[in-house]
Design an enzyme around this catalytic site. Structure first.
Site, PDB file in Angstrom:
ATOM      1  N   ASP A  58     -67.907  -7.385  23.747  1.00 10.83           N
ATOM      2  CA  ASP A  58     -68.485  -7.236  22.411  1.00 10.83           C
ATOM      3  C   ASP A  58     -68.669  -8.611  21.775  1.00 10.83           C
ATOM      4  O   ASP A  58     -67.697  -9.353  21.601  1.00 10.83           O
ATOM      5  CB  ASP A  58     -67.544  -6.409  21.516  1.00 10.83           C
ATOM      6  CG  ASP A  58     -68.140  -6.251  20.123  1.00 10.83           C
ATOM      7  OD1 ASP A  58     -69.073  -5.451  19.985  1.00 10.83           O
ATOM      8  OD2 ASP A  58     -67.695  -6.963  19.189  1.00 10.83           O
ATOM      9  N   TYR A  63     -70.492 -14.816  15.617  1.00 13.30           N
ATOM     10  CA  TYR A  63     -69.294 -15.422  16.205  1.00 13.30           C
ATOM     11  C   TYR A  63     -69.559 -16.810  16.781  1.00 13.30           C
ATOM     12  O   TYR A  63     -68.627 -17.522  17.152  1.00 13.30           O
ATOM     13  CB  TYR A  63     -68.681 -14.509  17.281  1.00 13.30           C
ATOM     14  CG  TYR A  63     -68.404 -13.094  16.814  1.00 13.30           C
ATOM     15  CD1 TYR A  63     -68.308 -12.788  15.458  1.00 13.30           C
ATOM     16  CD2 TYR A  63     -68.256 -12.049  17.714  1.00 13.30           C
ATOM     17  CE1 TYR A  63     -68.073 -11.489  15.028  1.00 13.30           C
ATOM     18  CE2 TYR A  63     -68.017 -10.752  17.281  1.00 13.30           C
ATOM     19  CZ  TYR A  63     -67.936 -10.478  15.936  1.00 13.30           C
ATOM     20  OH  TYR A  63     -67.705  -9.193  15.519  1.00 13.30           O
ATOM     21  N   LYS A  92     -74.941  -8.512  18.091  1.00 14.68           N
ATOM     22  CA  LYS A  92     -75.262  -7.894  16.788  1.00 14.68           C
ATOM     23  C   LYS A  92     -76.199  -8.763  15.953  1.00 14.68           C
ATOM     24  O   LYS A  92     -76.107  -9.999  15.968  1.00 14.68           O
ATOM     25  CB  LYS A  92     -73.968  -7.668  15.984  1.00 14.68           C
ATOM     26  CG  LYS A  92     -72.837  -7.037  16.783  1.00 14.68           C
ATOM     27  CD  LYS A  92     -71.651  -6.660  15.920  1.00 14.68           C
ATOM     28  CE  LYS A  92     -70.435  -6.280  16.752  1.00 14.68           C
ATOM     29  NZ  LYS A  92     -69.616  -7.398  17.218  1.00 14.68           N
ATOM     30  N   HIS A 125     -75.123  -5.328  12.276  1.00 18.90           N
ATOM     31  CA  HIS A 125     -73.711  -5.674  12.082  1.00 18.90           C
ATOM     32  C   HIS A 125     -73.121  -5.023  10.820  1.00 18.90           C
ATOM     33  O   HIS A 125     -71.995  -4.549  10.811  1.00 18.90           O
ATOM     34  CB  HIS A 125     -73.592  -7.204  12.009  1.00 18.90           C
ATOM     35  CG  HIS A 125     -72.257  -7.756  12.395  1.00 18.90           C
ATOM     36  ND1 HIS A 125     -72.109  -8.910  13.124  1.00 18.90           N
ATOM     37  CD2 HIS A 125     -71.006  -7.333  12.140  1.00 18.90           C
ATOM     38  CE1 HIS A 125     -70.822  -9.165  13.296  1.00 18.90           C
ATOM     39  NE2 HIS A 125     -70.130  -8.223  12.705  1.00 18.90           N
TER      40      HIS A 125
HETATM   41  N1  LIG Z   1     -68.379  -5.037  13.686  1.00 19.16           N
HETATM   42  C1  LIG Z   1     -67.582  -5.745  12.921  1.00 19.16           C
HETATM   43  O1  LIG Z   1     -67.813  -5.928  11.719  1.00 19.16           O
HETATM   44  C2  LIG Z   1     -66.366  -6.335  13.502  1.00 19.16           C
HETATM   45  C3  LIG Z   1     -66.221  -6.385  14.870  1.00 19.16           C
HETATM   46  N2  LIG Z   1     -65.095  -6.940  15.444  1.00 19.16           N
HETATM   47  C4  LIG Z   1     -65.007  -6.963  16.922  1.00 19.16           C
HETATM   48  O2  LIG Z   1     -63.771  -6.358  17.320  1.00 19.16           O
HETATM   49  C5  LIG Z   1     -63.024  -7.279  18.098  1.00 19.16           C
HETATM   50  C6  LIG Z   1     -61.532  -7.051  17.939  1.00 19.16           C
HETATM   51  O3  LIG Z   1     -61.116  -7.185  16.605  1.00 19.16           O
HETATM   52  P1  LIG Z   1     -60.356  -8.475  16.021  1.00 19.16           P
HETATM   53  O4  LIG Z   1     -60.632  -8.494  14.574  1.00 19.16           O
HETATM   54  O5  LIG Z   1     -60.687  -9.648  16.829  1.00 19.16           O
HETATM   55  O6  LIG Z   1     -58.817  -8.176  16.151  1.00 19.16           O
HETATM   56  P2  LIG Z   1     -57.813  -7.395  17.113  1.00 19.16           P
HETATM   57  O7  LIG Z   1     -57.266  -6.267  16.327  1.00 19.16           O
HETATM   58  O8  LIG Z   1     -58.430  -7.132  18.435  1.00 19.16           O
HETATM   59  O9  LIG Z   1     -56.657  -8.471  17.248  1.00 19.16           O
HETATM   60  C7  LIG Z   1     -56.842  -9.691  17.917  1.00 19.16           C
HETATM   61  C8  LIG Z   1     -55.562 -10.505  17.768  1.00 19.16           C
HETATM   62  O10 LIG Z   1     -54.487  -9.840  18.425  1.00 19.16           O
HETATM   63  C9  LIG Z   1     -53.897 -10.708  19.373  1.00 19.16           C
HETATM   64  N3  LIG Z   1     -53.576  -9.864  20.547  1.00 19.16           N
HETATM   65  C10 LIG Z   1     -54.472  -9.359  21.444  1.00 19.16           C
HETATM   66  N4  LIG Z   1     -53.830  -8.608  22.358  1.00 19.16           N
HETATM   67  C11 LIG Z   1     -52.514  -8.647  22.043  1.00 19.16           C
HETATM   68  C12 LIG Z   1     -51.370  -8.073  22.635  1.00 19.16           C
HETATM   69  N5  LIG Z   1     -51.456  -7.299  23.710  1.00 19.16           N
HETATM   70  N6  LIG Z   1     -50.161  -8.320  22.049  1.00 19.16           N
HETATM   71  C13 LIG Z   1     -50.082  -9.093  20.944  1.00 19.16           C
HETATM   72  N7  LIG Z   1     -51.139  -9.665  20.333  1.00 19.16           N
HETATM   73  C14 LIG Z   1     -52.352  -9.438  20.878  1.00 19.16           C
HETATM   74  C15 LIG Z   1     -54.924 -11.758  19.680  1.00 19.16           C
HETATM   75  O11 LIG Z   1     -54.302 -12.978  20.032  1.00 19.16           O
HETATM   76  P3  LIG Z   1     -54.799 -13.967  21.211  1.00 19.16           P
HETATM   77  O12 LIG Z   1     -56.285 -13.941  21.250  1.00 19.16           O
HETATM   78  O13 LIG Z   1     -54.252 -15.282  20.774  1.00 19.16           O
HETATM   79  O14 LIG Z   1     -54.189 -13.455  22.486  1.00 19.16           O
HETATM   80  C16 LIG Z   1     -55.644 -11.882  18.345  1.00 19.16           C
HETATM   81  O15 LIG Z   1     -54.950 -12.729  17.477  1.00 19.16           O
HETATM   82  C17 LIG Z   1     -63.532  -8.632  17.588  1.00 19.16           C
HETATM   83  O16 LIG Z   1     -63.127  -9.695  18.417  1.00 19.16           O
HETATM   84  C18 LIG Z   1     -64.999  -8.371  17.507  1.00 19.16           C
HETATM   85  O17 LIG Z   1     -65.570  -8.420  18.798  1.00 19.16           O
HETATM   86  C19 LIG Z   1     -64.070  -7.376  14.645  1.00 19.16           C
HETATM   87  C20 LIG Z   1     -64.174  -7.364  13.270  1.00 19.16           C
HETATM   88  C21 LIG Z   1     -65.331  -6.852  12.590  1.00 19.16           C
HETATM   89  O1  LIG Z   2     -67.447  -9.055  12.920  1.00 20.14           O
HETATM   90  C1  LIG Z   2     -66.977  -9.613  11.951  1.00 20.14           C
HETATM   91  C2  LIG Z   2     -65.903 -10.582  12.068  1.00 20.14           C
HETATM   92  O2  LIG Z   2     -65.355 -11.028  10.882  1.00 20.14           O
HETATM   93  C3  LIG Z   2     -66.177 -11.195   9.787  1.00 20.14           C
HETATM   94  C4  LIG Z   2     -65.450 -11.823   8.636  1.00 20.14           C
HETATM   95  O3  LIG Z   2     -65.472 -13.213   8.739  1.00 20.14           O
HETATM   96  C5  LIG Z   2     -66.730  -9.857   9.491  1.00 20.14           C
HETATM   97  O4  LIG Z   2     -67.503  -9.879   8.345  1.00 20.14           O
HETATM   98  C6  LIG Z   2     -67.559  -9.414  10.629  1.00 20.14           C
HETATM   99  O5  LIG Z   2     -67.965  -8.114  10.496  1.00 20.14           O
END
Ligand SMILES: NC(=O)C1=CN([C@@H]2O[C@H](COP(=O)(O)OP(=O)(O)OC[C@H]3O[C@@H](n4cnc5c(N)ncnc54)[C@H](OP(=O)(O)O)[C@@H]3O)[C@@H](O)[C@H]2O)C=CC1
Ligand SMILES: O=C1CO[C@H](CO)[C@@H](O)[C@@H]1O
Length: 324
Positions: A58, A63, A92, A125
């Site tokens: 994803d 990003y 996105k 997005h």
């Molecule tokens: N459509 C939207 O608006 C959005 C989409 N997204 C998408 O969703 C994805 C995931 O969400 P995101 O907000 O990144 O957060 P997550 O909820 O996936 O959390 C990520 C964090 O958790 C840590 N982590 C990962 N696996 C573990 C584990 N097994 N044990 C302990 N800690 C762990 C990572 O650390 P480390 O990397 O250091 O291992 C990182 O700091 C994003 O990367 C993006 O692709 C996210 C937000 C908004």
């Molecule tokens: O995917 C995302 C990651 O984080 C952003 C915030 O900085 C969000 O707005 C976005 O939807």
């Protein structure tokens, strides 16, 4: 370490298939900013993830690391580890490109960043349009984001053209509420295959999941761990991954809290996209297909819901299409 078995796939409403878990690639930076220290981390994470068995990534223009995703995918194709058609790549359309005239060129920019000639899934997005232009976060003199008022349906019609032109196999939305999703379903010619929304035990999204199921739209669950390191995360007080109830369920199955969360999302029919740049965690997060949570476990996890949103998208507050 040997690769794990590939994740199962499920059908989308246009007949294509999606692996039920993907790798997230958002580095937790403030909107549109990228840290020097992040450079290269996502590329390595995608290389590791493919070796482990992931086939779904994803990403997003926002990003600012699509080049890294693309380099890793292309390297694994060149090594003969995967073929392009084995991979499911999502990216996105950012909020500053909602104008119909900007949609195709923005999609082409992502494809050029990725070095691919198509993506598997292209998402709107957010339902909120920012002022068009190159600036990911266009600010007015008062420091607030400048909005524009492009109708979601106009942006969507331009996205439908991307499918017809072969630039993406499928299209979908992200962060759409029930009203926005119903309106889109009533007026589109190509249906959205997914709605990507925040979903985890503290924000279970039961009504939205039920609606999506009724409409034949899959839910992709973002921030499955509550995005513990994001600058906007409100989860620092009681971190989901430290929840004692989740840990207890995990102990009964010999699994970590993270694995319990991801497994529970898959059993609810959602498609989690956990982000990690740590190889051991990337593997841990994928190793969820050898156990099953009982109905009792699922009820225990469901009872943790607090309707606690970690990604409130405050930049969009005040826009008529702000979804929350
Ligand atoms: N459509 C939207 O608006 C959005 C989409 N997204 C998408 O969703 C994805 C995931 O969400 P995101 O907000 O990144 O957060 P997550 O909820 O996936 O959390 C990520 C964090 O958790 C840590 N982590 C990962 N696996 C573990 C584990 N097994 N044990 C302990 N800690 C762990 C990572 O650390 P480390 O990397 O250091 O291992 C990182 O700091 C994003 O990367 C993006 O692709 C996210 C937000 C908004
Ligand atoms: O995917 C995302 C990651 O984080 C952003 C915030 O900085 C969000 O707005 C976005 O939807």
């Amino acid at each position: 370490m040997p690769a794990l078995r590939p994740a199962p796939t499920v059908a989308l409403n246009d007949g294509t298939r999606i692996p039920v878990i993907g790798l997230g690639t958002y580095m937790g930076n403030p909107l549109g900013r990228r840290l020097e220290s992040d450079v290269g981390q996502v590329e390595q994470a995608v290389l590791d993830a493919i070796d482990i068995g992931y086939r779904h990534v994803d990403g997003a223009l926002l990003y600012q690391n699509e080049e890294e995703v693309g380099r890793a995918v292309r390297a694994k194709i060149a090594q003969g580890v995967i073929k392009r058609e084995d991979m499911f790549i999502c990216t996105k359309l950012w909020n500053n490109s909602h104008h119909p005239d900007a949609v195709e060129s923005t999609c082409r920019k992502s494809l050029s960043n990725l070095g691919l000639d198509y993506v598997d899934l292209y998402l709107m997005h957010w339902p909120v349009a920012f002022r068009d232009g190159d600036d990911l976060k266009p600010l007015g003199p008062d420091g607030k984001v400048l909005f524009s008022h492009v109708d979601i349906l106009d942006t969507w019609r331009a996205m439908e053209q991307l499918v017809r032109k072969g630039l993406t196999r499928s299209i979908g939305v992200s962060n759409f509420n029930e009203r926005q999703l119903r309106r889109l379903m009533d007026h589109c010619s190509i249906r959205p295959v997914v709605n990507q929304v925040e979903c985890h035990p503290y924000l279970s999204q039961a009504p939205l999941l039920a609606l999506c199921q009724q409409l034949g739209v899959r839910v992709v669950a973002y921030s499955p761990f509550g995005s513990p390191e994001s600058d906007w995360s409100l989860g620092k007080v009681d971190r989901l991954l430290d929840d004692p109830t989740i840990a207890e369920v995990g102990r009964r199955h010999g699994k970590t809290p993270g694995q319990v969360i991801l497994r529970s999302l898959v059993q609810r029919g959602a498609i989690p996209i956990p982000k990690s740049v740590t190889k051991s965690r990337i593997r841990e997060n994928f190793d969820i297909f050898d156990f099953e949570l009982s109905a009792q476990d699922m009820a225990t996890l469901e009872a943790l819901n607090k309707n606690r949103r970690m990604c409130p998208f405050l930049e969009g507050l005040g826009h008529p299409e702000y979804p929350f």
